[in-house]
Structure formats: structure tokens, C-alpha cells
Design an enzyme around this catalytic site. Structure first.
Site, PDB file in Angstrom:
ATOM      1  N   CYS A  31      19.163  -5.154 -27.308  1.00 16.90           N
ATOM      2  CA  CYS A  31      18.973  -4.262 -26.163  1.00 16.90           C
ATOM      3  C   CYS A  31      17.945  -3.191 -26.493  1.00 16.90           C
ATOM      4  O   CYS A  31      17.815  -2.785 -27.642  1.00 16.90           O
ATOM      5  CB  CYS A  31      20.280  -3.558 -25.833  1.00 16.90           C
ATOM      6  SG  CYS A  31      21.582  -4.707 -25.460  1.00 16.90           S
ATOM      7  N   TYR A 170      25.378 -17.943 -24.446  1.00 16.80           N
ATOM      8  CA  TYR A 170      25.806 -16.785 -25.240  1.00 16.80           C
ATOM      9  C   TYR A 170      27.330 -16.672 -25.250  1.00 16.80           C
ATOM     10  O   TYR A 170      27.973 -16.601 -24.202  1.00 16.80           O
ATOM     11  CB  TYR A 170      25.159 -15.550 -24.613  1.00 16.80           C
ATOM     12  CG  TYR A 170      25.441 -14.210 -25.234  1.00 16.80           C
ATOM     13  CD1 TYR A 170      25.683 -14.052 -26.593  1.00 16.80           C
ATOM     14  CD2 TYR A 170      25.426 -13.062 -24.439  1.00 16.80           C
ATOM     15  CE1 TYR A 170      25.907 -12.791 -27.139  1.00 16.80           C
ATOM     16  CE2 TYR A 170      25.644 -11.801 -24.968  1.00 16.80           C
ATOM     17  CZ  TYR A 170      25.881 -11.673 -26.325  1.00 16.80           C
ATOM     18  OH  TYR A 170      26.102 -10.431 -26.854  1.00 16.80           O
ATOM     19  N   ASP A 266      28.637  -6.340 -35.873  1.00 14.98           N
ATOM     20  CA  ASP A 266      27.337  -7.005 -35.980  1.00 14.98           C
ATOM     21  C   ASP A 266      26.271  -5.997 -36.421  1.00 14.98           C
ATOM     22  O   ASP A 266      25.521  -6.233 -37.365  1.00 14.98           O
ATOM     23  CB  ASP A 266      26.982  -7.622 -34.622  1.00 14.98           C
ATOM     24  CG  ASP A 266      25.753  -8.508 -34.684  1.00 14.98           C
ATOM     25  OD1 ASP A 266      25.380  -8.929 -35.786  1.00 14.98           O
ATOM     26  OD2 ASP A 266      25.165  -8.779 -33.619  1.00 14.98           O
TER      27      ASP A 266
END
Ligand code: ADP
Ligand code: SF4
Length: 687
Positions: A31, A170, A266
Site C-alpha cells: 500500500c 489473494y 508480515d
């Protein structure tokens, strides 16, 4: 310089289904909150990474339909054909530099707020929406499932028409409806999409097949999958069903993009995951279960570590989000034998925090991030000096170092004066706190660049007074003299000094850095909410002292929610037996006792031997104020960084950078005009 042959393997092409990546450097989807609101900025941001040598560049998450509307977050959109031209900007930009363009199609299911589209969120079963919204998601019926499959195919076909080479399916980060279907915690269906693992994976299998049939002739199909959620049996686990899922879907996608979930795991910060390659224990198994290439991440900035990942058969492609943000030219620098020029990510998650605040991306290490289109900034080039004038920069913290470096890069003769015997200012001190060592990279990168730049003279151990500066007769003077922590408790919760504080010996973080004796039970008053209070708590616990962390907010280090650290900070402090007291302000201090008050539970007292105020900072701008009296002797006289307005390290670096760019330009330094993307008015629908 030529590339070191030991890195040749990183520059081998990799076939991914019908397309070929020119090398192994792969910018995974991430993002940046430019997205559909700022498409030109988005394209420019991704273009520079392609220019910098990344072989594949992916978008951020792309909403495929209004039922997956993540407002207020500004990610990507592909709701209908009208969105295609925006995406063309990005794919054309990436293709111009020979890279592949990838798109992460997403239906967020019950994670989508749908605050703009105003439709009820959807989930495998009727369950509460994520977050704290008073909303329950409705269970998807068979028609919804069929609709979703059609929306995904439509989006994939639009993606192909927009020029993408890689199309994602995804199932990661707890954000995607496909992952939601896989998890028994969210999927309590009794039809063929619920119950057994095969049933829970059915929708993913169908979507993979649908997508391949729709666009697989031309586009590679990537499957982004979270192999572990580090949440025990409540989430997917390598030791649970993940290996079975990989086995079931092994050959369906053209590329496996694997990571751990949720986003806080992550994109773990260096404070909680100091080492590169920290995901390997959870993702390494995937390669042994598929013949398809595998990409994974792990904050890789070392070319040697990358080579080791390939040679040891852990990954085929080196995935990166943050390392590509901190240095869009990382691959090219390896290729050109310029390893020492790599600007390494420090793992601070300021980039992530911007997204969590629904604001455009910024980066501590790379102040041009997000400014590529808006201000026309490039991370590797800068406008030449407008004159031969010399510049004096006073103070070598993050602001002074970045300013001196960029001025020297412009070609100005620069003198950099620093009072202490080392460069780095606050990051030297702060990097000595538990978990904060990576912050030294802010200094190290700039120091190594400055030492090799012949336009700069560095003067250490050189505390300058106003008269010294006047006597130097240098026309441009930039003051980057920093700030210090306040001792009177003034901050957000106290606009005036705390009652009784003058009766008590009060310490501040600066005393800690100056090795003051701070003994016994330490009470830390954290009205700052970022890392300082909690890292100091860790420091004193590490010394075996009793510590109480008191904060007016409802959680410790509450701002670290944006950097995805808050829960980890809290757990660590609890593990260390730090006493945590929240939602209390100090009303009065007396020796060894803080009287505290909460709006809900009245008053009480906290004892201490030493009290440490982490509230706010005062600018060290005496030099600036003194020199202002002689303003007419200078062409430029500016205070920058923390001595202008105390803030994050990222803000100081940015201010140093912006100041260097603005010197002798026509920009208004405090309110620079930048390009904005103004929405076009739809003339057909006026009135
Ligand atoms: P910033 O984050 O804005 O860069 P820092 O506090 O990290 O600020 O750095 C300020 C630096 O300025 C410190 O290294 C400090 O030693 C130096 N400094 C402060 N006053 C003077 C001075 N009068 N002359 C030279 N250096 C100074
Ligand atoms: Fe890395 Fe911090 Fe930059 Fe993000 S903001 S890319 S974590 S240095």
C-alpha cells in the site's frame, strides 16, 4: 563499477507462467495510499522502482467491487471500465523500464467497511465485522458466491486490458474473503464451501481456475498466501492446515507469493524482528511442494542474504516492499557494484503508519517517497546548485546530515559543524535503546555518502556560537541544532508545569543518554505515546529495576498502533513485569509520590524513587534566535528539523531534504506549492 559476479544469480530472468521477469527483484504488492485518489502519483512512485531495477512491480490491494470498499483508505480500484485508464498510467510507466506489472485483486469480505458504497459487508458466515464498528457481516449465499466469482473474472479481464502481466489471487493478511473462507473461525458453513478443508479451500480453487481461464493466456496468475498467522489454532499454521493447502493448490498458480499474517507479523518492525529473512521458518517449505516459482519477503537489504535465499532453495524471487520504499534503486546499485550506496530500510514502519492513517506514504530513510509526482523529487538525483555560494549546516543529526548531503549533491560547498564528537544527533542515543539499533542506519548511510563527497567539510567537536557563525561570513546558514526533552511535564495532557514538579528531582530521556544515576523504582510518565517511554521501560527493567509506565492514554505507546507494534509493545512490557497504569494523569507531585487521577476511577497515588518525564520536547534554537538579530547578514537563515518543530526522525530527514532542494529556489519554504490531483468534473451529470 561492475557487478560482483557473486550477485549474478540475482539478475537471472525467471519465467512466471506466460511472462518472464527480467531478474529476481520483485516488489510485492504494498500500500501507499496514493491509489485511486492520486493515480499520477501512484504511477510515478512505481515507475521509479522499475527504473531502479526491480524486475516486477505490483500495485497495492485493488478493490474489485463496491462490496469491497475500504474507504477511508485510498488503495486501488477496479470496479468498472472507467478505472482502467488510471491503471494504464502505472503499467505504461513500469513497462517503459522493462519490468513486469502486477495487480493484487482483492475482495476484502467482512474486512471492508463499505463506508462509501454503504452495502452490508459479506463473510462466509454471519459474523461481526472486524474492528469496532457496530456492524455484522451477512453470510454469503450461493448467488453471492457466483457474483463474487464473476466480479473477480471481470476485474481480471480489466486488469489484462489495463496492461498487467501478473494478476493476483489473494488470500493473506486476514484481509481477503478467500482466506476468510479457509478459516474455521470465520467459516461455519454447512454447504460445500464449509466444514472440511477441501470445502473451505473450494472457493480459492475456483477463483484460481476462473482467473487462469479468463486471462492466463497472457497474464501470469500469482497466488498470495499467508502460510502462518502466528495466532495458534485460531489462524492458519504451518504446523496445521497450511501445508495441506499448499499441497492441494500446488500447481494451480504460476507463482506462489508467500508470507506470514496478519500485517503486523508480515511487516514486523526491526524492534520485534531484528533480522532479515525472519519469515523463512514459515515459508521455506513451499518450494518443496510446487514446481512453480516462489517469492517471499523478509526486509531483505543485503545482497549476500538474497543470494543465500536463492542458493539454499528458500525462494526464487526476492520479494520486497519496505526495502524498495527505502531504496527504489536497490537492484541497480547491486548491479553497478555500488553496495555501499544502498539506503537500507530501518524497519520503523513510518511507511505503514501513513497507510494506517489513510495518508500518502512517507519513509524515514527515503524522504522523496510519495513526492515523486507531487514535488517532482527523484531519490537519486537533485537539481544543480543555483550559485557557487557556500552553505554552513550546524548540527549533524538526521536533519543536518540529510541537508548537508543533498546540498553537497547539488554541488554547493558545504561546511557541516557538529558540537559532539560523533555524527548522528538523536539517532546515536536512541539507537542504544532496546530494539532500536537499526535507527543508526539513518546516520550510517548519510555519513558514508558525506565522507565520499568532496563538496563537504565536516567539523566535529565544534560547538558554534552566534558570533562564530557571523565571523565565518557564509551566506547560507542552516541550523539543525535539535531539541531536548522537557523537565516540567508539559505536553499534551499538561499545558502548564505539573503542580509540585519543582519540589521533585525529575529526569528526562536526555539524562538517561547522559548516563545520569537514576536508581530504584522508576516511574515513567509517557505523554508522548511513541517508542521513547516503552523502550526506556525495557532499558530499566533490563537493569533489574522496578518500573512503572504511566500514561494518560488508554493503552501504552498508543501511537504504535499505527506502526503495528502496540500489542507487541504491551506484551513485551507485561512479560518483563513492567507495571502498566493507563488512563491516568498526574495531578500533583511530591517527593516519591505521584498523585494521579482518572476520569473514571477517581484518584490514587503511585510511589517512585526516580521519576522520568517523557512528555514533550523544547527546541534548541537559541542560536537561531540570536542570529535572527543579524538576519540581514545572510542570504538564507533557517532552522530545520527538531530545532524548528520536534517530531519523528522521518520528519527531520524530510525537513533537511526539502530545505536542500529549496535553497535558492522560488519555493516558499514553509508552504511549498505542490502538484495536486484535482478530480475532473463529470459534465454530463451536472445539476
Ligand atoms: P534533528 O533530529 O533535527 O536532526 P538532533 O537533535 O538529532 O536534531 O541533532 C542536533 C545536533 O545538533 C546534535 O548532534 C547536536 O550536538 C548538534 N548541535 C546543537 N547545537 C550545536 C551548535 N551550537 N554547534 C554545533 N552543533 C550543535
Ligand atoms: Fe523502512 Fe521505515 Fe522507510 Fe518503512 S519508513 S521503508 S520501515 S525505513
Amino acid at each position: 563499477m561492475a557487478r560482483d559476479p557473486k550477485y549474478d544469480i540475482l539478475f537471472e530472468p525467471v519465467k512466471i507462467g506466460p511472462v518472464t521477469a527480467p531478474n529476481r527483484f520483485y516488489q510485492v504488492p504494498h500500500c501507499n495510499t496514493l491509489g485511486h485518489g492520486r493515480p499520477s502519483a501512484e504511477a510515478a512512485n512505481r515507475r521509479i522502482k522499475a527504473e531502479g531495477g526491480w524486475g516486477a512491480i505490483c500495485t497495492q490491494e485493488i478493490e474489485i467491487h463496491p462490496t469491497s470498499d475500504v474507504t477511508p483508505f485510498v488503495e486501488g480500484r477496479l470496479w468498472d471500465d472507467r478505472d482502467i485508464p488510471q491503471h494504464r498510467l502505472m503499467t505504461d510507466a513500469v513497462h517503459e523500464h522493462g519490468a513486469l506489472a502486477g495487480i493484487e485483486l482483492l475482495h476484502s469480505g467482512f474486512h471492508a467497511s463499505n463506508l462509501y458504497s454503504r452495502v452490508a459487508p459479506m463473510a462466509p458466515s454471519a459474523i461481526m465485522a472486524t474492528g469496532i464498528r457496530p456492524v455484522q457481516a451477512r453470510a454469503m449465499n450461493k448467488r453471492d458466491i457466483a457474483d463474487f466469482r464473476r466480479w473477480h473474472v471481470d476485474a481480471a479481464q480489466r486488469a489484462k486490458r489495463a496492461g498487467y502481466d501478473i494478476v493476483y489471487v489473494y488470500a493473506g493478511h486476514d484481509l481477503s474473503v478467500l482466506q476468510h473462507f479457509m478459516k474455521p473461525a470465520y467459516n461455519q458453513r454447512t454447504d460445500e464451501y464449509g466444514g472440511s478443508l477441501e470445502n473451505r479451500v473450494r472457493l480459492t480453487r475456483e477463483i484460481l481456475i476462473d482467473t487462469k481461464e479468463a486471462v492466463g493466456d497472457q497474464c501470469a496468475i500469482a497466488f498470495r498466501f499467508a502460510t502462518d498467522e502466528l495466532n495458534g489454532p485460531l489462524g492458519l499454521q504451518v504446523s496445521g492446515e497450511s501445508q495441506d493447502i499448499v499441497g492441494m493448490l500446488a500447481e494451480l498458480p504460476d507463482l506462489w507469493d508467500v508470507n506470514i499474517s496478519d500485517w503486523s507479523n508480515d511487516s514486523s518492525t526491526a524492534r520485534f524482528e531484528p533480522n532479515e529473512g525472519y519469515q523463512e521458518p514459515y515459508t521455506a517449505f513451499v518450494k518443496s511442494m510446487t514446481s512453480k516459482p516462489v517469492v517471499g519477503v523478509g526486509r531483505f537489504t543485503s545482497a549476500d542474504t538474497m543470494v543465500s535465499q536463492i542458493r539454499r532453495g528458500v525462494l526464487d524471487l526476492i520479494g520486497a516492499a519496505r526495502p524498495s520504499i527505502a531504496d527504489p534503486y536497490l537492484p541497480r546499485k547491486i548491479d553497478e557494484g555500488r553496495i555501499e550506496d544502498i539506503r537500507e530500510c530501518i524497519g520503523c514502519n513510518i511507511c505503514v503508519a501513513q497507510d494506517n492513517m489513510a495518508a500518502p506514504i512517507r519513509c524515514t530513510q527515503n524522504p522523496t517517497q510519495g513526492e515523486e509526482w507531487k514535488q517532482g523529487w527523484h531519490p537519486e538525483s537533485i537539481e544543480a546548485a543555483a550559485s557557487d555560494d557556500a552553505v554552513l549546516v550546524v548540527g549533524a543529526g538526521p536533519a543536518g546530515l540529510e541537508c548537508a548531503l543533498q546540498l553537497a549533491n547539488r554541488g554547493y560547498p558545504v561546511a557541516l559543524a557538529e558540537a559532539s564528537e560523533t555524527l548522528g544527533g538523536r539517532v546515536v542515543h536512541e539507537s542504544s535503546l532496546p530494539g532500536m539499533s537499526s535507527y543508526l542506519r539513518v546516520r550510517d548511510y548519510r555519513e558514508s555518502q558525506l565522507r565520499r563527497n568532496e563538496n563537504v567539510e565536516i567539523y566535529l567537536d565544534n560547538k558554534l556560537a552566534a558570533q562564530d557563525i557571523i565571523d565565518l561570513e557564509i551566506p547560507h546558514v542552516i541550523l539543525a541544532t535539535g531539541s531536548h526533552w522537557r523537565r516540567d511535564g508539559v505536553g499534551r495532557s499538561h499545558r502548564f508545569a505539573i503542580d509540585g514538579i519543582d519540589q521533585v528531582e525529575v529526569f528526562t530521556p536526555d539524562d538517561v543518554f547522559a548516563s545520569a544515576e537514576i536508581g530504584g523504582r522508576v516511574l515513567i510518565y509517557d505523554d508522548d505515546y511513541y517508542y521513547m517511554g516503552s523502550t526506556l521501560a525495557e532499558l530499566f527493567r533490563g537493569r533489574g529495576q522496578e518500573v512503572c509506565l504511566l500514561t494518560p492514554e488508554s493503552k501504552v505507546a498508543i501511537w504504535t498502533e499505527y506502526t503495528l507494534e502496540q500489542e507487541k509493545v504491551q506484551s513485551r512490557l507485561l512479560d518483563l513485569d513492567v507495571e502498566i497504569v493507563v488512563s491516568r494523569v498526574i495531578t500533583r507531585l511530591e517527593p516519591n509520590t505521584a498523585h494521579v487521577e482518572s476520569s473514571m476511577r477517581g484518584r490514587n497515588e503511585l510511589s517512585f524513587d526516580s521519576i522520568l518525564m517523557v512528555t514533550s520536547r523544547s527546541v534548541d534554537d537559541e542560536l537561531y534566535q540570536e542570529l535572527l538579530k543579524f538576519n540581514d547578514r545572510f542570504k538564507t537563515l533557517r532552522a530545520i528539523g527538531d530545532c524548528h518543530a520536534p517530531g519523528t526522525v522521518a520528519a527531520a530527514v524530510y525537513d533537511g531534504h526539502a530545505t536542500a532542494r529549496q535553497l535558492e529556489s522560488d519555493q516558499d519554504v514553509y508552504a511549498p506549492l505542490f502538484r495536486r490531483e484535482i478530480p475532473a468534473i463529470d459534465q454530463d451529470s451536472q445539476g
